[in-house]
Enzyme design. Structure first.
Site, PDB file in Angstrom:
ATOM      1  N   ARG A  24      10.455  33.427  49.617  1.00 10.56           N
ATOM      2  CA  ARG A  24      10.791  33.049  50.986  1.00 10.56           C
ATOM      3  C   ARG A  24       9.850  33.768  51.966  1.00 10.56           C
ATOM      4  O   ARG A  24       9.739  34.997  51.935  1.00 10.56           O
ATOM      5  CB  ARG A  24      12.249  33.430  51.268  1.00 10.56           C
ATOM      6  CG  ARG A  24      12.690  33.265  52.697  1.00 10.56           C
ATOM      7  CD  ARG A  24      12.946  31.831  53.048  1.00 10.56           C
ATOM      8  NE  ARG A  24      13.547  31.732  54.377  1.00 10.56           N
ATOM      9  CZ  ARG A  24      13.641  30.593  55.052  1.00 10.56           C
ATOM     10  NH1 ARG A  24      13.168  29.471  54.545  1.00 10.56           N
ATOM     11  NH2 ARG A  24      14.206  30.572  56.248  1.00 10.56           N
ATOM     12  N   GLU A  48      42.036  45.439  30.052  1.00 10.43           N
ATOM     13  CA  GLU A  48      41.929  44.404  31.090  1.00 10.43           C
ATOM     14  C   GLU A  48      41.159  44.921  32.305  1.00 10.43           C
ATOM     15  O   GLU A  48      40.324  44.227  32.878  1.00 10.43           O
ATOM     16  CB  GLU A  48      43.324  43.925  31.524  1.00 10.43           C
ATOM     17  CG  GLU A  48      43.238  42.805  32.552  1.00 10.43           C
ATOM     18  CD  GLU A  48      44.591  42.265  33.017  1.00 10.43           C
ATOM     19  OE1 GLU A  48      44.594  41.435  33.930  1.00 10.43           O
ATOM     20  OE2 GLU A  48      45.639  42.678  32.463  1.00 10.43           O
ATOM     21  N   ARG A  49      41.439  46.151  32.702  1.00 11.51           N
ATOM     22  CA  ARG A  49      40.743  46.705  33.869  1.00 11.51           C
ATOM     23  C   ARG A  49      39.261  46.910  33.589  1.00 11.51           C
ATOM     24  O   ARG A  49      38.415  46.661  34.445  1.00 11.51           O
ATOM     25  CB  ARG A  49      41.404  48.023  34.286  1.00 11.51           C
ATOM     26  CG  ARG A  49      42.733  47.771  34.969  1.00 11.51           C
ATOM     27  CD  ARG A  49      43.501  49.043  35.259  1.00 11.51           C
ATOM     28  NE  ARG A  49      44.860  48.688  35.677  1.00 11.51           N
ATOM     29  CZ  ARG A  49      45.902  49.487  35.591  1.00 11.51           C
ATOM     30  NH1 ARG A  49      45.757  50.706  35.086  1.00 11.51           N
ATOM     31  NH2 ARG A  49      47.097  49.081  35.997  1.00 11.51           N
ATOM     32  N   GLY A  69      44.689  41.580  38.001  1.00  8.84           N
ATOM     33  CA  GLY A  69      44.779  42.677  37.030  1.00  8.84           C
ATOM     34  C   GLY A  69      45.140  44.009  37.681  1.00  8.84           C
ATOM     35  O   GLY A  69      44.756  45.073  37.205  1.00  8.84           O
ATOM     36  N   GLY A 112      54.026  40.828  42.215  1.00  9.80           N
ATOM     37  CA  GLY A 112      52.716  40.769  41.569  1.00  9.80           C
ATOM     38  C   GLY A 112      52.471  41.982  40.703  1.00  9.80           C
ATOM     39  O   GLY A 112      52.676  41.976  39.496  1.00  9.80           O
ATOM     40  N   GLN A 117      23.716  37.246  52.655  1.00  6.54           N
ATOM     41  CA  GLN A 117      23.073  37.437  53.960  1.00  6.54           C
ATOM     42  C   GLN A 117      21.550  37.321  53.859  1.00  6.54           C
ATOM     43  O   GLN A 117      20.895  36.757  54.727  1.00  6.54           O
ATOM     44  CB  GLN A 117      23.468  38.806  54.517  1.00  6.54           C
ATOM     45  CG  GLN A 117      22.951  39.113  55.911  1.00  6.54           C
ATOM     46  CD  GLN A 117      23.656  38.322  57.003  1.00  6.54           C
ATOM     47  OE1 GLN A 117      24.734  37.799  56.790  1.00  6.54           O
ATOM     48  NE2 GLN A 117      23.033  38.232  58.162  1.00  6.54           N
ATOM     49  N   GLU A 164      44.919  48.434  45.878  1.00 13.86           N
ATOM     50  CA  GLU A 164      45.919  49.319  46.482  1.00 13.86           C
ATOM     51  C   GLU A 164      46.811  49.951  45.408  1.00 13.86           C
ATOM     52  O   GLU A 164      47.104  51.152  45.450  1.00 13.86           O
ATOM     53  CB  GLU A 164      46.779  48.537  47.491  1.00 13.86           C
ATOM     54  CG  GLU A 164      46.027  48.102  48.743  1.00 13.86           C
ATOM     55  CD  GLU A 164      45.002  47.001  48.506  1.00 13.86           C
ATOM     56  OE1 GLU A 164      44.037  46.909  49.290  1.00 13.86           O
ATOM     57  OE2 GLU A 164      45.140  46.224  47.528  1.00 13.86           O
TER      58      GLU A 164
END
Length: 390
Positions: free
Chosen positions: A269, A243-244, A364, A133, A337, A368
């Site tokens: 709500r 791209e990043r 992209g 990748g 949530q 890590e």
């Protein structure tokens, strides 16, 4: 409106784009999410409106506008409840077409870039492979010169627009023994003999078609080499900053959309005799996320401003994607949530937003890998350089 970066013209562009998306795109989103196919007519409409030509030269039908028009294009696309649709549009306009514009010769620009700007041709960028990748240098796809042709063999995966596009921009090894110095970029029509595209079934981004593509002795003419042979790796690296930043901008925009939607929901709500936007625990949670998103947004804008001036912002773009995609996931998780059981229902946008957002820290360049790149720059003092133009 942030007047440091956006002018009145930018704002008018945002309003016209928003109107266009609400009128032309939103009514079809649910169908495209279900079928996983975005119909061709909408590409043509984007082309006619000039949206694919925002940052491209006027000579090929583009508008040659500054990068903040691109920011607006990306931000508004994140707010129509389908990151998959957005991905199809920006992968065409900023991944495939960026290479056509930067490395394509005059013929390629006339025959592929100009029709791409018009929405007549759709492109896909093919770098990632099933066996590696983020390890671009470890790719196995090869391009062997034979007479006046190149023969391509190998496979690519997770390719946005890979099934329905008209052409691929492909990275392949012309000199495998040289590692990352042996990679070249090629242009290939998607309908050639020996090409097989298989649609992948995904957690999110369901409107966009994502493919695994196999190349079995596919022949392309030698003039479909883009740029210089062996320069593919620096070309790819050169465009990674954009791209990043695109993925960072997408992240802050979808997080902002989640917050806006959730604040509106909380104002209506009721629980225990009052609207839930009066509960301190919920108010403080929203405010913390809003603060994080605003920090990301301003950092992303500052990096875009520098890139727009031609500065090499690989460090800042890497930081932007790393931080913004994490913040987006955390924000959207919390916002879901706040909606309680409704957050889990498909008729509300948060369920899809959560799934779609999860690709942020993966695509992209995974978080890590980005941390490792930043470690080399910050701790080991490694200095990444842009590709040298000859």
């Amino acid at each position: 409106m942030n007047s440091l970066y956006f002018t009145e013209e930018h704002q008018l562009f945002r309003e016209s784009l928003r109107d266009f998306l609400n009128k032309e795109v939103v009514p079809h989103i649910e169908k495209w999410e279900k079928t996983g196919t975005i119909e061709r007519f909408i590409w043509k409409k984007f082309g006619e409106m000039g949206f694919f030509g925002i940052r491209y030269p006027e000579a090929y039908g583009g508008l040659n506008l500054d990068l903040f028009y691109t920011v607006i294009f990306l931000e508004e696309l994140q707010k129509i409840k389908s990151a998959g649709f957005a991905a199809a549009m920006w992968a065409h306009s900023y991944l495939a077409m960026t290479h056509l514009n930067a490395e394509g010769d005059e013929r390629i620009k006339q025959e592929y870039l100009a029709p791409s700007i018009l929405g007549d041709k759709i492109g896909a960028l093919c770098i990632t492979e099933p066996f590696g990748g983020s390890d671009v240098a470890g790719m196995r796809t090869t391009a062997v010169k034979k007479g006046n042709k190149y023969i391509i063999n190998g496979s690519k995966t997770f390719i946005t627009n890979g099934v329905f596009c008209d052409y691929y921009v492909i990275a392949a090894k012309t000199s495998p023994e040289l590692g990352n110095k042996g990679i070249s970029m090629f242009l290939m029509d998607s309908n050639l003999k020996g090409v097989t595209a298989t649609k992948l079934d995904k957690l999110g981004w369901r409107a966009s078609d994502t493919a695994e593509i196999a190349f079995d002795n596919v022949e392309i003419p030698e003039e479909n080499l883009m740029g210089e042979e062996g320069k593919g790796f620096p070309y790819i690296m050169q465009h990674f900053a954009l791209e990043r930043l695109i993925m960072a901008i997408n992240a802050h925009a979808r997080a902002e959309y989640a917050i806006d939607y959730t604040i509106e929901y909380m104002s209506q709500r009721e629980a225990f005799g009052k609207t839930i936007n009066k509960f301190q625990a919920l108010r403080h949670t929203i405010v913390e996320h809003a603060t994080d998103v605003e920090h990301c947004k301003l950092f992303n804008y500052a990096a875009v401003a520098r890139l727009d001036k031609g500065e090499y912002v690989v460090k800042e773009a890497t930081m932007a994607k790393l931080k913004s995609t994490k913040v987006a996931d955390e924000t959207i998780y919390s916002c879901l949530q706040m909606l309680g059981g409704y957050g889990y229902m498909e008729e509300y946008p948060l369920a899809r937003l959560l799934r779609d957002s999860r690709l942020g820290p993966i695509g992209g360049g995974t978080s890590e890998i980005l941390k490792e790149i930043l470690s080399k720059m910050i701790i080991d003092n490694k200095d990444y350089k842009p590709a040298v133009k000859h």
